[in-house]
Design a protein around this motif. Sequence first.
Motif, PDB file in Angstrom:
ATOM      1  N   LEU A 125       0.812  -1.217   0.000  1.00 54.37           N
ATOM      2  CA  LEU A 125       0.000   0.000   0.000  1.00 54.37           C
ATOM      3  C   LEU A 125       0.847   1.268   0.000  1.00 54.37           C
ATOM      4  CD1 LEU A 125      -3.010  -0.868   2.350  1.00 54.37           C
ATOM      5  CD2 LEU A 125      -2.796  -1.092  -0.130  1.00 54.37           C
ATOM      6  N   LEU A 126       1.862   1.339   0.861  1.00 56.29           N
ATOM      7  CA  LEU A 126       2.685   2.551   0.929  1.00 56.29           C
ATOM      8  C   LEU A 126       3.487   2.760  -0.359  1.00 56.29           C
ATOM      9  CD1 LEU A 126       3.652   5.000   2.467  1.00 56.29           C
ATOM     10  CD2 LEU A 126       5.406   3.563   3.570  1.00 56.29           C
ATOM     11  N   PRO A 127       4.211   1.742  -0.863  1.00 59.63           N
ATOM     12  CA  PRO A 127       4.932   1.949  -2.131  1.00 59.63           C
ATOM     13  C   PRO A 127       4.005   2.307  -3.292  1.00 59.63           C
ATOM     14  CG  PRO A 127       5.722  -0.030  -1.037  1.00 59.63           C
ATOM     15  CD  PRO A 127       4.508   0.422  -0.285  1.00 59.63           C
ATOM     16  N   LEU A 128       2.830   1.663  -3.353  1.00 64.34           N
ATOM     17  CA  LEU A 128       1.870   1.984  -4.404  1.00 64.34           C
ATOM     18  C   LEU A 128       1.398   3.428  -4.287  1.00 64.34           C
ATOM     19  CD1 LEU A 128      -0.531  -1.065  -4.914  1.00 64.34           C
ATOM     20  CD2 LEU A 128       0.841   0.083  -6.647  1.00 64.34           C
ATOM     21  N   GLY A 129       1.135   3.863  -3.049  1.00 62.31           N
ATOM     22  CA  GLY A 129       0.692   5.231  -2.818  1.00 62.31           C
ATOM     23  C   GLY A 129       1.746   6.251  -3.230  1.00 62.31           C
ATOM     24  N   ILE A 130       3.019   5.962  -2.909  1.00 61.76           N
ATOM     25  CA  ILE A 130       4.108   6.873  -3.287  1.00 61.76           C
ATOM     26  C   ILE A 130       4.247   6.945  -4.807  1.00 61.76           C
ATOM     27  CG2 ILE A 130       6.601   7.203  -3.206  1.00 61.76           C
ATOM     28  CD1 ILE A 130       6.530   5.986  -0.373  1.00 61.76           C
ATOM     29  N   ALA A 131       4.177   5.783  -5.479  1.00 56.70           N
ATOM     30  CA  ALA A 131       4.286   5.746  -6.940  1.00 56.70           C
ATOM     31  C   ALA A 131       3.146   6.518  -7.592  1.00 56.70           C
ATOM     32  CB  ALA A 131       4.293   4.296  -7.427  1.00 56.70           C
ATOM     33  N   ALA A 132       1.928   6.314  -7.093  1.00 54.31           N
ATOM     34  CA  ALA A 132       0.766   7.010  -7.641  1.00 54.31           C
ATOM     35  C   ALA A 132       0.859   8.510  -7.395  1.00 54.31           C
ATOM     36  CB  ALA A 132      -0.517   6.445  -7.026  1.00 54.31           C
ATOM     37  N   GLY A 133       1.329   8.902  -6.214  1.00 58.10           N
ATOM     38  CA  GLY A 133       1.455  10.320  -5.888  1.00 58.10           C
ATOM     39  C   GLY A 133       2.489  11.022  -6.744  1.00 58.10           C
ATOM     40  N   LEU A 134       3.629  10.363  -6.989  1.00 62.18           N
ATOM     41  CA  LEU A 134       4.682  10.951  -7.810  1.00 62.18           C
ATOM     42  C   LEU A 134       4.200  11.172  -9.243  1.00 62.18           C
ATOM     43  CD1 LEU A 134       7.609  11.839  -8.284  1.00 62.18           C
ATOM     44  CD2 LEU A 134       8.195   9.419  -8.666  1.00 62.18           C
ATOM     45  N   GLY A 135       3.603  10.136  -9.827  1.00 60.29           N
ATOM     46  CA  GLY A 135       3.100  10.260 -11.187  1.00 60.29           C
ATOM     47  C   GLY A 135       1.984  11.289 -11.289  1.00 60.29           C
ATOM     48  N   GLY A 136       1.078  11.295 -10.308  1.00 58.30           N
ATOM     49  CA  GLY A 136      -0.018  12.256 -10.310  1.00 58.30           C
ATOM     50  C   GLY A 136       0.461  13.690 -10.245  1.00 58.30           C
ATOM     51  N   TRP A 137       1.496  13.941  -9.442  1.00 56.33           N
ATOM     52  CA  TRP A 137       2.039  15.301  -9.323  1.00 56.33           C
ATOM     53  C   TRP A 137       2.615  15.764 -10.666  1.00 56.33           C
ATOM     54  CZ3 TRP A 137       6.990  17.355  -9.941  1.00 56.33           C
ATOM     55  CH2 TRP A 137       7.124  18.689  -9.521  1.00 56.33           C
ATOM     56  N   VAL A 138       3.369  14.883 -11.339  1.00 55.00           N
ATOM     57  CA  VAL A 138       3.943  15.238 -12.640  1.00 55.00           C
ATOM     58  C   VAL A 138       2.828  15.557 -13.641  1.00 55.00           C
ATOM     59  CG1 VAL A 138       5.270  14.387 -14.614  1.00 55.00           C
ATOM     60  CG2 VAL A 138       6.057  13.917 -12.278  1.00 55.00           C
ATOM     61  N   GLY A 139       1.789  14.717 -13.676  1.00 48.32           N
ATOM     62  CA  GLY A 139       0.673  14.945 -14.589  1.00 48.32           C
ATOM     63  C   GLY A 139      -0.041  16.249 -14.317  1.00 48.32           C
ATOM     64  N   GLY A 140      -0.233  16.572 -13.052  1.00 45.23           N
ATOM     65  CA  GLY A 140      -0.886  17.823 -12.684  1.00 45.23           C
ATOM     66  C   GLY A 140      -0.091  19.036 -13.120  1.00 45.23           C
ATOM     67  N   GLN A 141       1.223  18.977 -12.968  1.00 44.41           N
ATOM     68  CA  GLN A 141       2.070  20.088 -13.389  1.00 44.41           C
ATOM     69  C   GLN A 141       2.041  20.265 -14.909  1.00 44.41           C
ATOM     70  OE1 GLN A 141       3.617  22.248 -11.178  1.00 44.41           O
ATOM     71  NE2 GLN A 141       2.333  21.040  -9.792  1.00 44.41           N
ATOM     72  N   LEU A 142       1.969  19.159 -15.636  1.00 43.20           N
ATOM     73  CA  LEU A 142       1.865  19.247 -17.097  1.00 43.20           C
ATOM     74  C   LEU A 142       0.560  19.913 -17.512  1.00 43.20           C
ATOM     75  CD1 LEU A 142       3.233  15.733 -18.170  1.00 43.20           C
ATOM     76  CD2 LEU A 142       4.353  17.943 -18.485  1.00 43.20           C
ATOM     77  N   LEU A 143      -0.537  19.587 -16.821  1.00 42.54           N
ATOM     78  CA  LEU A 143      -1.824  20.208 -17.155  1.00 42.54           C
ATOM     79  C   LEU A 143      -1.786  21.711 -16.928  1.00 42.54           C
ATOM     80  CD1 LEU A 143      -4.805  19.916 -17.993  1.00 42.54           C
ATOM     81  CD2 LEU A 143      -5.360  19.667 -15.560  1.00 42.54           C
TER      82      LEU A 143
END
Length: 264
Positions: free
Chosen positions: A81-99
């Motif tokens: 759960l924790l590693p998955l959450g960190i991976a999802a958070g990192l990718g989500g942040w990059v995507g948000g900045q691109l938008l």
Amino acid sequence: MDALILQLLHHSWLPAGSFLAGVLNSIAGGGSFLSLPALFASAAGAGAVAIQATNTVALWPGQLTGLVAFRKELREYKRELLPLGIAAGLGGWVGGQLLLRTKNHMFLKLLPWLLLFAAVMFVLSFPLGRWMKTLNGGERHTKLLMIGMVLVSVYVGYFGAGGGFLVMALFGVCGVHDIHEMNALKVLTAAVSIGIPAISFIAAGRVQWYFCFEMAILAALGGFIGAHYSRLINQALMRRTVAAIGFMTSAYFFMQNYAMHPVR
């Protein structure tokens, strides 16, 4: 009388779309196929990027309520759960900045293609998962799952629609095949990969709060109800329904783009 009916339909489109989006997101994904066109119709003057940002923030509470409903299934994956959450958070942040760095006119051009991609991926996700299951024999590939989650979450943070389908396909590739566990992990990662960029959108002042509060409440209610009753719903029928909605929404925005920029 006809004008009154049309006015009532116009005002009910956004609340109905928001509630059903919450339901779909907690069951199969694809909620933005309903909420995004409804929001474009209600907040047309806000700008395409602001509308997408508002849609992301509004649908986030639905992921949180769905997460509560799936807490039992998540107990099987405590270590991941924790590693998955960190991976999802990192990718989500990059995507948000691109938008936030995308111009409104460019996002409008990309929108129908993104929706079409999401609909196609939804159709392909389950056959792909079944095929990959025959290749890996059901073995779980945790490292591949973490890397894939970062990449998929970039797309989720940028656009969101269809992200659940990509996540489900990723789970199938990496050896997670129980449909209820897949749904639970999908809701967990979405809560993070949507929540992180949502904070960025709020901080950047790109959220239309007048529409967001209404959508958030109804999406949260729909998310909880959908997750609670997901085990009783015919998954095959739901997948066909969501796919049809996705293709129709994509076609709608293709026609909108053509109306604004006809080929000469």
